[in-house]
Design an enzyme around this catalytic site. Structure first.
Site, PDB file in Angstrom:
ATOM      1  N   LYS A 213     103.720  89.794 -47.464  1.00  0.00           N
ATOM      2  CA  LYS A 213     103.668  89.242 -46.111  1.00  0.00           C
ATOM      3  C   LYS A 213     105.066  89.403 -45.491  1.00  0.00           C
ATOM      4  O   LYS A 213     105.846  88.455 -45.395  1.00  0.00           O
ATOM      5  CB  LYS A 213     103.268  87.765 -46.181  1.00  0.00           C
TER       6      LYS A 213
ATOM      7  N   ASP B 229     106.335  86.306 -49.984  1.00  0.00           N
ATOM      8  CA  ASP B 229     106.313  85.624 -48.693  1.00  0.00           C
ATOM      9  C   ASP B 229     107.744  85.600 -48.154  1.00  0.00           C
ATOM     10  O   ASP B 229     108.228  86.597 -47.646  1.00  0.00           O
ATOM     11  CB  ASP B 229     105.729  84.223 -48.897  1.00  0.00           C
TER      12      ASP B 229
END
Length: 179
Positions: free
Chosen positions: A131, A103
């Site tokens: 991501k 992330d």
């Protein structure tokens, strides 16, 4: 439990298929080096991915666990806490860090630095999900299952306040659940 999911991003079948592909690639890559990696799984989210991935790695591997925390609710707070360290020495050992999602990148950067400081000969990363829209530090996984958009996901190990980890797929959590 499935009623909290807005949509399925990655099906269970796709996760198994991609784990097979990653396992073969990892096996081929490490076979060339002549040295099998120690897989280090970050608790708790990476456990389902680790369990699926190791079925498809054709090497005599070992694995260990670290418990590292950087989240409160839905946000990475940027404060990395080592809750459980490894049980074995990594001096001179190639490490394959197993993660559920990359992330912000803060956790991976810190854990990679820590493992190198402990004497690991090499640290590579395999992550089920990536991501990139949320990245705040410069780090890239060596092996990625799926790149996903900036949505809050649960399932296959990923949670919202310790819930929904056991969903067999990756789904987008309905906003009303966490707002």
């Amino acid at each position: 439990m499935h009623d909290v999911v807005e949509k399925v991003l990655v099906s269970e079948e796709d996760i198994v298929k991609r784990s097979m592909e990653l396992g073969k690639q990892i096996s081929d890559d490490y076979r060339k080096t002549g040295k099998a990696p120690l897989l280090v799984a970050l608790l708790k989210g990476s456990v389902p991915f680790l369990a699926e991935l190791i079925k498809h790695i054709d090497l005599d591997i070992q694995f260990d666990f670290m418990d590292v925390s950087s989240y409160e609710g839905t946000e990475s707070i940027g404060d990395i806490k080592i809750v459980k360290d490894l049980d074995c020495s990594v001096k001179g050992v190639p490490i394959l860090l197993v993660e559920d999602i990359v992330d912000t990148g803060r956790t991976l950067k810190e854990v990679t630095r820590l493992l190198k400081n402990k004497g690991a000969s090499d640290v590579k990363v395999v992550s089920l999900l990536d991501k990139p829209d949320r990245r705040v530090v410069d780090i890239t996984a060596d092996y990625v299952g799926f790149e996903i958009p900036n949505e809050f996901v649960v399932g296959f190990g990923l949670d919202y306040d310790q819930h929904y980890r056991n969903l067999p797929y990756i789904g987008v959590l309905k906003p009303e659940v966490y707002k």
